[in-house]
Design a protein around this motif. Structure first.
Motif, PDB file in Angstrom:
ATOM      1  N   ASP A 280      66.476  45.502-136.126  1.00 16.20           N
ATOM      2  CA  ASP A 280      67.420  44.992-137.252  1.00 16.20           C
ATOM      3  C   ASP A 280      67.916  43.534-137.165  1.00 16.20           C
ATOM      4  O   ASP A 280      68.516  43.268-137.793  1.00 16.20           O
ATOM      5  N   LEU A 281      67.565  43.016-135.928  1.00 13.21           N
ATOM      6  CA  LEU A 281      68.137  41.670-135.751  1.00 13.21           C
ATOM      7  C   LEU A 281      67.400  40.499-136.475  1.00 13.21           C
ATOM      8  O   LEU A 281      66.220  40.631-136.619  1.00 13.21           O
ATOM      9  N   THR A 282      68.123  39.576-136.845  1.00 14.87           N
ATOM     10  CA  THR A 282      67.609  38.398-137.623  1.00 14.87           C
ATOM     11  C   THR A 282      66.752  37.510-136.326  1.00 14.87           C
ATOM     12  O   THR A 282      67.178  37.850-135.291  1.00 14.87           O
ATOM     13  N   LEU A 283      65.967  36.519-136.865  1.00 10.35           N
ATOM     14  CA  LEU A 283      65.419  36.005-135.963  1.00 10.35           C
ATOM     15  C   LEU A 283      66.412  35.047-135.100  1.00 10.35           C
ATOM     16  O   LEU A 283      66.098  34.631-133.750  1.00 10.35           O
ATOM     17  N   TRP A 284      67.387  34.363-135.622  1.00  7.51           N
ATOM     18  CA  TRP A 284      68.612  33.771-134.926  1.00  7.51           C
ATOM     19  C   TRP A 284      69.105  34.637-133.848  1.00  7.51           C
ATOM     20  O   TRP A 284      69.339  34.394-132.876  1.00  7.51           O
ATOM     21  N   GLN A 285      69.571  35.911-134.494  1.00 10.50           N
ATOM     22  CA  GLN A 285      70.322  37.072-133.591  1.00 10.50           C
ATOM     23  C   GLN A 285      69.233  37.390-132.159  1.00 10.50           C
ATOM     24  O   GLN A 285      69.720  37.271-131.066  1.00 10.50           O
ATOM     25  N   ASP A 286      67.894  37.529-132.389  1.00 11.13           N
ATOM     26  CA  ASP A 286      66.955  37.802-131.579  1.00 11.13           C
ATOM     27  C   ASP A 286      66.846  36.739-130.493  1.00 11.13           C
ATOM     28  O   ASP A 286      66.763  36.754-129.264  1.00 11.13           O
ATOM     29  N   ALA A 287      66.881  35.276-130.921  1.00 11.85           N
ATOM     30  CA  ALA A 287      66.943  34.368-130.271  1.00 11.85           C
ATOM     31  C   ALA A 287      68.030  34.128-129.134  1.00 11.85           C
ATOM     32  O   ALA A 287      67.762  33.678-127.821  1.00 11.85           O
ATOM     33  N   VAL A 288      69.151  34.481-129.717  1.00 12.69           N
ATOM     34  CA  VAL A 288      70.591  34.491-129.051  1.00 12.69           C
ATOM     35  C   VAL A 288      70.336  35.479-127.939  1.00 12.69           C
ATOM     36  O   VAL A 288      70.940  35.302-126.753  1.00 12.69           O
ATOM     37  N   ARG A 289      70.014  36.765-128.576  1.00 10.51           N
ATOM     38  CA  ARG A 289      69.666  37.924-127.300  1.00 10.51           C
ATOM     39  C   ARG A 289      68.853  37.629-126.315  1.00 10.51           C
ATOM     40  O   ARG A 289      69.161  37.925-125.287  1.00 10.51           O
ATOM     41  N   LEU A 290      67.808  36.974-126.379  1.00 11.41           N
ATOM     42  CA  LEU A 290      66.700  36.511-125.413  1.00 11.41           C
ATOM     43  C   LEU A 290      67.490  35.570-124.419  1.00 11.41           C
ATOM     44  O   LEU A 290      67.232  35.762-123.325  1.00 11.41           O
ATOM     45  N   ALA A 291      68.019  34.600-125.165  1.00 15.51           N
ATOM     46  CA  ALA A 291      68.754  33.452-124.191  1.00 15.51           C
ATOM     47  C   ALA A 291      69.855  34.131-123.421  1.00 15.51           C
ATOM     48  O   ALA A 291      69.962  33.779-122.411  1.00 15.51           O
ATOM     49  N   ALA A 292      70.471  34.940-123.871  1.00 13.70           N
ATOM     50  CA  ALA A 292      71.663  35.552-123.231  1.00 13.70           C
ATOM     51  C   ALA A 292      71.183  36.376-122.078  1.00 13.70           C
ATOM     52  O   ALA A 292      72.021  36.868-121.083  1.00 13.70           O
ATOM     53  N   ALA A 293      70.099  36.862-122.041  1.00 15.06           N
ATOM     54  CA  ALA A 293      69.365  37.994-121.226  1.00 15.06           C
ATOM     55  C   ALA A 293      69.165  36.922-120.046  1.00 15.06           C
ATOM     56  O   ALA A 293      68.945  37.536-118.872  1.00 15.06           O
ATOM     57  N   ARG A 294      69.070  35.794-120.044  1.00 12.97           N
ATOM     58  CA  ARG A 294      68.469  35.056-118.932  1.00 12.97           C
ATOM     59  C   ARG A 294      69.864  34.607-117.892  1.00 12.97           C
ATOM     60  O   ARG A 294      70.713  34.297-118.616  1.00 12.97           O
ATOM     61  N   PRO A 295      69.729  35.094-116.703  1.00 14.85           N
ATOM     62  CA  PRO A 295      70.941  34.810-115.676  1.00 14.85           C
ATOM     63  C   PRO A 295      71.383  33.532-115.709  1.00 14.85           C
ATOM     64  O   PRO A 295      70.520  32.571-115.763  1.00 14.85           O
ATOM     65  N   GLY A 296      72.428  33.015-115.829  1.00 15.26           N
ATOM     66  CA  GLY A 296      73.030  31.899-115.654  1.00 15.26           C
ATOM     67  C   GLY A 296      72.714  31.124-116.865  1.00 15.26           C
ATOM     68  O   GLY A 296      72.247  31.422-118.045  1.00 15.26           O
ATOM     69  N   SER A 297      72.869  29.784-117.055  1.00 11.69           N
ATOM     70  CA  SER A 297      72.603  28.816-118.167  1.00 11.69           C
ATOM     71  C   SER A 297      72.599  27.329-117.501  1.00 11.69           C
ATOM     72  O   SER A 297      73.287  26.900-117.083  1.00 11.69           O
ATOM     73  N   GLY A 298      71.337  26.837-117.986  1.00 14.99           N
ATOM     74  CA  GLY A 298      71.180  25.404-117.606  1.00 14.99           C
ATOM     75  C   GLY A 298      71.016  25.157-116.065  1.00 14.99           C
ATOM     76  O   GLY A 298      71.251  23.909-115.974  1.00 14.99           O
ATOM     77  N   LEU A 299      70.693  25.969-115.104  1.00 15.41           N
ATOM     78  CA  LEU A 299      70.563  25.780-113.666  1.00 15.41           C
ATOM     79  C   LEU A 299      69.251  25.239-113.478  1.00 15.41           C
ATOM     80  O   LEU A 299      69.094  24.934-112.280  1.00 15.41           O
ATOM     81  N   THR A 300      68.162  25.596-113.974  1.00 20.23           N
ATOM     82  CA  THR A 300      66.755  25.488-113.716  1.00 20.23           C
ATOM     83  C   THR A 300      66.232  25.218-114.856  1.00 20.23           C
ATOM     84  O   THR A 300      66.548  25.177-116.063  1.00 20.23           O
ATOM     85  N   ALA A 301      65.098  24.433-114.547  1.00 22.17           N
ATOM     86  CA  ALA A 301      64.044  23.768-115.606  1.00 22.17           C
ATOM     87  C   ALA A 301      63.757  24.828-116.417  1.00 22.17           C
ATOM     88  O   ALA A 301      63.657  24.657-117.645  1.00 22.17           O
TER      89      ALA A 301
END
Length: 424
Positions: A280-301
């Motif tokens: 039931d997620l929108t494209l934007w919600q699913d993109a945010v969900r996938l990014a949030a599943a990545r540990p940390g943020s901005g630490l690797t290329a």
């Protein structure tokens, strides 16, 4: 720790650490991980003067070590001492040869969980026991300093060694860079090795004969078909996806790994519960969900590339995605809705919040729709449709609100740790 600067794959520069608050009286460890403490042990067991070590540890805790640059075999920084001009300090460590690296890569590739652990900022203890001298021993660290003190080490070099342990705490790839290989080179080599092993195993495995019947027999009008076999049991957990080798011009292997892992988790949920948890997620919600599943943020290329591609696919900027990820990690889809959708709550919980804040000796918060804002404009509460209060912070005088802290049914409880004092 702030994200390091990269002058190249084999050169990383880390900003100076802040001053360390004093710990408990019985807490004598400087580092927080077992590998960071192994580095400190090598320093302390190889030192000739405990007093210089104590002074160096004090310098490290007081923030005397400036930005630290790490390259293969070398840690370099300027350390402020008693004189106005800081001292140039370097610590050398022997790099590993090709044979050592081959044994290390074999040990990591033997267990796919090792790669995930390294990407999560963890160093499995079994890697330190694979016959490769990853961690230094007593006497392996070779410090040099521009100060006149000829101690081994002097207090300035000891301070840099202690701060290096904190770098290792935050990112074990710093230790691997010190030993001679950069993060991207290692991960590419591991991808190639895993792919070669998988291909070799597939070639060596003999195909099993497939049971069946002839087509003419299967299509005979009078033939009685046997009953279908019982369905296989649902596995206890999703399986680990295979390693994906990097290819010039091809997709990013770590993005493929994340997508495959996510697909396995969704398939497992569909098998076990009968519903897709993200259907039931929108494209934007699913993109945010996938990014949030990545540990940390901005630490690797790889993480930066993932954020850029997801933001572009959703028609948003990477800054918008980073803020949305913070909201998702705070409260999932409801946290994202609180970030992006103001609404008018009915009378009741919202109206009772302001008297509760006043009773807690907080100033009168300004109401607007589902939001209550501190009069100084640096703390805000947002009421979600789930009945929880979501805390936000901004720089005073700026309308730049970021999700902070943990949502709570109690508006006062939601402000815990945000510094919303009557004066502040």
């Amino acid at each position: 720790m702030a994200a390091p600067g990269r002058d190249g794959e084999l050169r990383r520069t880390f900003p100076a650490f802040p001053v360390v608050a004093s710990g408990a009286p019985d807490d004598t460890r400087f580092a927080r991980t077992w590998w960071g403490n192994a580095w400190v042990t090598a320093l302390e067991e190889g030192a000739l003067d405990p007093k210089r070590l104590a002074r160096g540890r004090g310098y490290a805790e007081q923030g005397h070590v400036d930005a630290i640059t790490v390259t293969p075999g070398l840690v370099l920084a300027y350390v402020r001492g008693s004189r106005p001009r800081p001292y140039r300090v370097q610590v050398r460590l022997r790099t590993l040869d090709d044979g050592d690296w081959a044994r290390f890569l074999d040990a990591v590739a033997d267990r796919p969980g090792h790669i995930a652990a390294l990407l999560d900022g963890e160093m499995p203890q079994s890697l330190a026991e694979c016959g490769v001298p990853l961690l230094p021993g007593p006497g392996d660290l070779a410090p040099r300093c521009s100060c006149p003190d000829r101690g081994h080490p002097c207090k300035h070099a000891a301070a840099l060694c202690y701060q290096t342990a904190r770098l290792l705490d935050a990112d074990p790839f710093v230790l691997l860079l010190l030993r001679g290989r950069g993060e991207r080179e290692l991960l590419d080599a591991l991808s190639r090795l895993s792919a070669a092993r998988a291909a070799r195993a597939a070639q060596e495995q003999e195909p099993e004969p497939l049971p069946g019947v002839r087509a003419t027999d299967a299509l005979a009008p009078q033939r009685q078909l046997p009953p279908l076999p019982a369905p296989l049991p649902v596995p206890a957990h999703p399986e680990q996806p295979p390693a994906y080798p990097a290819a010039p011009g091809g997709p990013d292997p770590f993005a493929l790994d994340q997508l495959a892992t996510d697909a396995a988790a969704r398939a497992h949920a569909l098998l076990s519960t009968g519903r897709d948890p993200v259907a039931d997620l929108t494209l934007w919600q699913d993109a945010v969900r996938l990014a949030a599943a990545r540990p940390g943020s901005g630490l690797t290329a790889a993480t930066r590339a993932l954020y850029s591609s997801l933001a572009s696919a959703a028609g948003r900027t990477t800054a918008e995605l980073a803020r949305a990820v913070a909201a998702w990690r705070q409260g999932g889809p409801e946290g994202l809705a609180v970030l992006e959708e103001p609404w008018d709550p009915p009378a009741g919980r919202f109206d009772r919040a302001r008297p509760l804040l006043l009773a807690a000796d907080l100033p009168a918060f300004r109401p607007w729709r589902n939001r209550l804002t501190h009069p100084r404009g640096h703390v805000q509460l947002r009421l979600g449709r789930d009945g929880l209060w979501y805390p936000y912070e901004s720089e005073p005088g700026h309308d730049d609100w970021w999700p902070r802290g943990t949502p709570d049914l109690d508006p006062v409880g939601a402000l815990t740790g945000l510094g919303a004092s009557p004066e502040g």
